[in-house]
Motif scaffolding. Structure first.
Motif, PDB file in Angstrom:
ATOM      1  N   VAL A 107       0.843  -1.202   0.000  1.00 28.74           N
ATOM      2  CA  VAL A 107       0.000   0.000   0.000  1.00 28.74           C
ATOM      3  C   VAL A 107       0.882   1.258   0.000  1.00 28.74           C
ATOM      4  O   VAL A 107       0.620   2.224  -0.716  1.00 28.74           O
ATOM      5  CB  VAL A 107      -0.969   0.006   1.208  1.00 28.74           C
ATOM      6  N   GLU A 108       1.967   1.200   0.768  1.00 30.51           N
ATOM      7  CA  GLU A 108       2.931   2.297   0.822  1.00 30.51           C
ATOM      8  C   GLU A 108       3.460   2.608  -0.579  1.00 30.51           C
ATOM      9  O   GLU A 108       3.512   3.770  -1.002  1.00 30.51           O
ATOM     10  CB  GLU A 108       4.088   1.866   1.743  1.00 30.51           C
TER      11      GLU A 108
ATOM     12  N   ALA B 260       2.059   1.825  -3.431  1.00 35.40           N
ATOM     13  CA  ALA B 260       0.955   2.327  -4.266  1.00 35.40           C
ATOM     14  C   ALA B 260       0.754   3.811  -4.024  1.00 35.40           C
ATOM     15  O   ALA B 260       0.677   4.618  -4.969  1.00 35.40           O
ATOM     16  CB  ALA B 260      -0.325   1.554  -3.944  1.00 35.40           C
ATOM     17  N   VAL B 261       0.689   4.189  -2.759  1.00 39.58           N
ATOM     18  CA  VAL B 261       0.426   5.579  -2.387  1.00 39.58           C
ATOM     19  C   VAL B 261       1.553   6.487  -2.877  1.00 39.58           C
ATOM     20  O   VAL B 261       1.315   7.537  -3.488  1.00 39.58           O
ATOM     21  CB  VAL B 261       0.232   5.703  -0.854  1.00 39.58           C
ATOM     22  N   ALA B 262       2.805   6.060  -2.645  1.00 45.65           N
ATOM     23  CA  ALA B 262       3.961   6.863  -3.058  1.00 45.65           C
ATOM     24  C   ALA B 262       3.999   7.007  -4.584  1.00 45.65           C
ATOM     25  O   ALA B 262       4.395   8.052  -5.102  1.00 45.65           O
ATOM     26  CB  ALA B 262       5.236   6.222  -2.542  1.00 45.65           C
ATOM     27  N   SER B 263       3.578   5.967  -5.298  1.00 44.09           N
ATOM     28  CA  SER B 263       3.628   6.023  -6.763  1.00 44.09           C
ATOM     29  C   SER B 263       2.610   6.977  -7.349  1.00 44.09           C
ATOM     30  O   SER B 263       2.884   7.662  -8.324  1.00 44.09           O
ATOM     31  CB  SER B 263       3.378   4.640  -7.365  1.00 44.09           C
ATOM     32  N   VAL B 264       1.399   6.996  -6.756  1.00 45.26           N
ATOM     33  CA  VAL B 264       0.346   7.815  -7.375  1.00 45.26           C
ATOM     34  C   VAL B 264       0.314   9.247  -6.838  1.00 45.26           C
ATOM     35  O   VAL B 264      -0.166  10.145  -7.526  1.00 45.26           O
ATOM     36  CB  VAL B 264      -1.060   7.172  -7.246  1.00 45.26           C
ATOM     37  N   LEU B 265       0.830   9.470  -5.631  1.00 43.81           N
ATOM     38  CA  LEU B 265       0.862  10.834  -5.097  1.00 43.81           C
ATOM     39  C   LEU B 265       2.017  11.000  -4.108  1.00 43.81           C
ATOM     40  O   LEU B 265       1.867  10.761  -2.909  1.00 43.81           O
ATOM     41  CB  LEU B 265      -0.479  11.175  -4.411  1.00 43.81           C
ATOM     42  N   PRO B 266       3.174  11.434  -4.637  1.00 47.99           N
ATOM     43  CA  PRO B 266       4.316  11.625  -3.745  1.00 47.99           C
ATOM     44  C   PRO B 266       3.941  12.612  -2.634  1.00 47.99           C
ATOM     45  O   PRO B 266       3.249  13.596  -2.886  1.00 47.99           O
ATOM     46  CB  PRO B 266       5.383  12.219  -4.667  1.00 47.99           C
ATOM     47  N   GLY B 267       4.369  12.311  -1.427  1.00 48.08           N
ATOM     48  CA  GLY B 267       4.051  13.192  -0.303  1.00 48.08           C
ATOM     49  C   GLY B 267       2.842  12.727   0.487  1.00 48.08           C
ATOM     50  O   GLY B 267       2.641  13.150   1.624  1.00 48.08           O
TER      51      GLY B 267
ATOM     52  N   HIS C 290      -8.692  -9.565  11.795  1.00 48.49           N
ATOM     53  CA  HIS C 290      -9.527 -10.172  10.759  1.00 48.49           C
ATOM     54  C   HIS C 290      -9.274  -9.477   9.422  1.00 48.49           C
ATOM     55  O   HIS C 290      -9.615  -9.981   8.367  1.00 48.49           O
ATOM     56  CB  HIS C 290     -11.010 -10.168  11.170  1.00 48.49           C
ATOM     57  N   ASP C 291      -8.668  -8.294   9.484  1.00 47.68           N
ATOM     58  CA  ASP C 291      -8.315  -7.562   8.270  1.00 47.68           C
ATOM     59  C   ASP C 291      -7.148  -6.633   8.585  1.00 47.68           C
ATOM     60  O   ASP C 291      -6.647  -6.618   9.714  1.00 47.68           O
ATOM     61  CB  ASP C 291      -9.530  -6.758   7.757  1.00 47.68           C
ATOM     62  N   VAL C 292      -6.731  -5.855   7.573  1.00 51.21           N
ATOM     63  CA  VAL C 292      -5.702  -4.839   7.793  1.00 51.21           C
ATOM     64  C   VAL C 292      -6.308  -3.508   7.346  1.00 51.21           C
ATOM     65  O   VAL C 292      -6.886  -3.417   6.266  1.00 51.21           O
ATOM     66  CB  VAL C 292      -4.420  -5.130   6.977  1.00 51.21           C
ATOM     67  N   ASP C 293      -6.210  -2.502   8.214  1.00 47.09           N
ATOM     68  CA  ASP C 293      -6.849  -1.210   7.944  1.00 47.09           C
ATOM     69  C   ASP C 293      -5.800  -0.109   7.789  1.00 47.09           C
ATOM     70  O   ASP C 293      -4.856  -0.027   8.572  1.00 47.09           O
ATOM     71  CB  ASP C 293      -7.773  -0.841   9.113  1.00 47.09           C
ATOM     72  N   PHE C 294      -5.992   0.743   6.767  1.00 49.73           N
ATOM     73  CA  PHE C 294      -5.058   1.850   6.536  1.00 49.73           C
ATOM     74  C   PHE C 294      -5.788   3.161   6.349  1.00 49.73           C
ATOM     75  O   PHE C 294      -6.860   3.204   5.734  1.00 49.73           O
ATOM     76  CB  PHE C 294      -4.228   1.604   5.262  1.00 49.73           C
ATOM     77  N   LEU C 295      -5.164   4.208   6.831  1.00 51.05           N
ATOM     78  CA  LEU C 295      -5.682   5.566   6.636  1.00 51.05           C
ATOM     79  C   LEU C 295      -4.662   6.327   5.794  1.00 51.05           C
ATOM     80  O   LEU C 295      -3.469   6.305   6.090  1.00 51.05           O
ATOM     81  CB  LEU C 295      -5.871   6.235   8.000  1.00 51.05           C
TER      82      LEU C 295
ATOM     83  N   ARG D 104       0.604  10.329   2.805  1.00 52.26           N
ATOM     84  CA  ARG D 104       1.026   9.516   3.950  1.00 52.26           C
ATOM     85  C   ARG D 104       0.035   8.406   4.246  1.00 52.26           C
ATOM     86  O   ARG D 104      -1.164   8.581   4.064  1.00 52.26           O
ATOM     87  CB  ARG D 104       1.131  10.395   5.192  1.00 52.26           C
ATOM     88  N   MET D 105       0.573   7.325   4.735  1.00 53.65           N
ATOM     89  CA  MET D 105      -0.271   6.182   5.041  1.00 53.65           C
ATOM     90  C   MET D 105      -0.014   5.733   6.480  1.00 53.65           C
ATOM     91  O   MET D 105       1.128   5.698   6.928  1.00 53.65           O
ATOM     92  CB  MET D 105       0.108   5.073   4.071  1.00 53.65           C
ATOM     93  N   THR D 106      -1.068   5.419   7.212  1.00 52.25           N
ATOM     94  CA  THR D 106      -0.936   4.981   8.610  1.00 52.25           C
ATOM     95  C   THR D 106      -1.716   3.694   8.814  1.00 52.25           C
ATOM     96  O   THR D 106      -2.848   3.571   8.341  1.00 52.25           O
ATOM     97  CB  THR D 106      -1.527   6.052   9.565  1.00 52.25           C
ATOM     98  N   LEU D 107      -1.108   2.758   9.521  1.00 50.09           N
ATOM     99  CA  LEU D 107      -1.796   1.523   9.905  1.00 50.09           C
ATOM    100  C   LEU D 107      -2.791   1.872  11.009  1.00 50.09           C
ATOM    101  O   LEU D 107      -2.425   2.528  11.990  1.00 50.09           O
ATOM    102  CB  LEU D 107      -0.756   0.514  10.406  1.00 50.09           C
TER     103      LEU D 107
END
Ligand code: DGT
Ligand code: MG
Length: 364
Positions: A176-177, A179-186, A203-208, A188-191
């Motif tokens: 996910v990191e 993916a995020v960095a590729s489409v929009l540098p700058g 039961h899953d993995v959640d990201f903001l 941020r992603m948080t678990l």
């Protein structure tokens, strides 16, 4: 020689958001029993009873040592007669008949199997049961029309009902990191979710996901999803618009923001190269992505870290004690008739007149 037996009588404040609840649960046997009754109530559409059992379990999860007698619980909040009876049975007889009967009940077992399918809620499961469906094979053979989510859920049933480990969560995070960095540098992603609270499985993995410049996050979700799709990481995805106006999420926000894509429910294909181990070449993992503008980030972070009971109690505290409405977008003060800003979770706790509780102690 005279021995003095000291019996601890426990005490605790009544809202889960006032308590520090780590993962170090000294009363797992009791809380598992109460959680099972909560689950059964929820599966029977008795949400009020479900919440009562969840609150009782929440109080016991925070106790500093194992309970040995019900007399230790007299001063505790949220423990009604029913919950106390269950606790007493377990302490005195080693088990609760009600819990054991529930576990064995055909209805409970079938409801668990059917609602264990991603995309199937209690109502759908109920309907199928009424139509005579008792299991997965029967459902498959029945030729019922399933929506896209349910089809994916049935297809990956085993994988999705197997706990996600921390190392699998880290492997998903790396993807996910990227993916995020590729489409929009700058950006941020948080678990978030249970893993942010320190849980070892989920039961899953959640990201903001957000961007430090307000507005730059607009249109981000579809780009992230396209990137993931193009790389073959998605077995299923459904992106939904901001649900701010729906459900218990609180007051309405200006409609100018309504066209922002906010949430993506997905099923990841976690391949061997990324998960490193395992006998199968890949496995399916549930992943939730949430995009928030930076101005709402603290509220989203607080709202998506959980636990579910902790969240529910925060909103109840805000409403009942402070005349405020808390959602994962904002905090509204009904007395002052204005939104209260916050750029950190600490500030939100302060607005609510609560001591700050870190994620690792929100495991009620
Ligand atoms: P898990 O995944 O079962 O190990 O445990 P959690 O705590 O990660 O639970 P999960 O993934 O269902 O949800 C994470 C948190 O996000 C949960 O504590 C409450 C919040 N949450 C879940 N669904 C929604 C939703 O539809 N709207 C809002 N605002 N919050 C949600
Ligand atoms: Mg989760």
């Amino acid at each position: 020689q005279l021995q003095v037996l000291e019996v601890v009588v426990f005490s605790a404040p009544s809202y889960a958001c006032q308590r520090r609840t780590t993962l170090d649960n000294h009363n797992a046997i009791l809380t598992d029993a109460l959680s099972l009754l909560a689950e059964n109530a929820e599966l029977s559409g008795e949400d009020g009873r479900g919440v009562a059992f969840r609150r009782a379990a929440g109080v016991l999860k925070g106790l500093p040592e194992p309970v040995t007698a019900v007399t230790q619980l007299v001063g505790l909040p949220c423990l009604g007669g029913h919950s106390l009876r269950v606790v007493k049975d377990i302490l005195e007889n080693g088990a609760s008949c009600e819990v054991e009967d529930t576990k064995q009940s055909e209805r409970f077992k079938v409801l668990k199997v059917l609602t264990g399918i991603f995309g199937v809620g209690v109502k759908t499961a109920e309907r199928w049961i009424q139509e005579g469906i008792r299991g997965l094979q029967q459902l498959q053979d029945s030729g019922r029309t399933l929506n896209r989510a349910q089809q994916a859920g049935l297809q990956h049933y085993e994988d999705l009902n197997q706990h996600v480990t921390r190392s699998e969560a880290d492997a998903v995070a790396a993807v996910v990191e990227e993916a995020v960095a590729s489409v929009l540098p700058g950006a941020r992603m948080t678990l978030i979710g249970g893993f942010r609270r320190g849980k070892l499985t989920g039961h899953d993995v959640d990201f903001l996901i957000t961007h430090p410049e307000e507005g730059r996050e607009v249109g981000l979700m579809p780009k992230v999803v396209s990137w993931l799709e193009s790389q073959g990481f998605l077995l299923y995805q459904k992106t939904t618009k901001n649900s701010y106006l729906e459900g218990e999420d609180g007051p309405a926000r200006p409609s100018s923001n309504m066209d922002r894509f906010e949430r993506c429910f997905s099923i990841f294909k976690l391949t061997e190269e990324v998960n490193g181990e395992g006998l199968k070449p890949w496995r399916a993992v549930r992943v939730d992505l949430v995009v928030s503008p930076i101005s709402q980030f603290a509220f989203a972070l607080l709202g998506w870290t959980g636990s579910k009971l902790f969240e529910r109690e925060l909103r109840r505290w805000a409403g009942h004690k402070k005349a405020m409405s808390l959602s994962s977008h904002a905090l509204y003060d009904n007395t002052q008739r204005r939104y209260l800003r916050a750029s950190s979770e600490e500030e939100i706790f302060a607005h609510l007149g609560l001591e700050y509780i870190p994620p690792s102690e929100r495991n009620a």
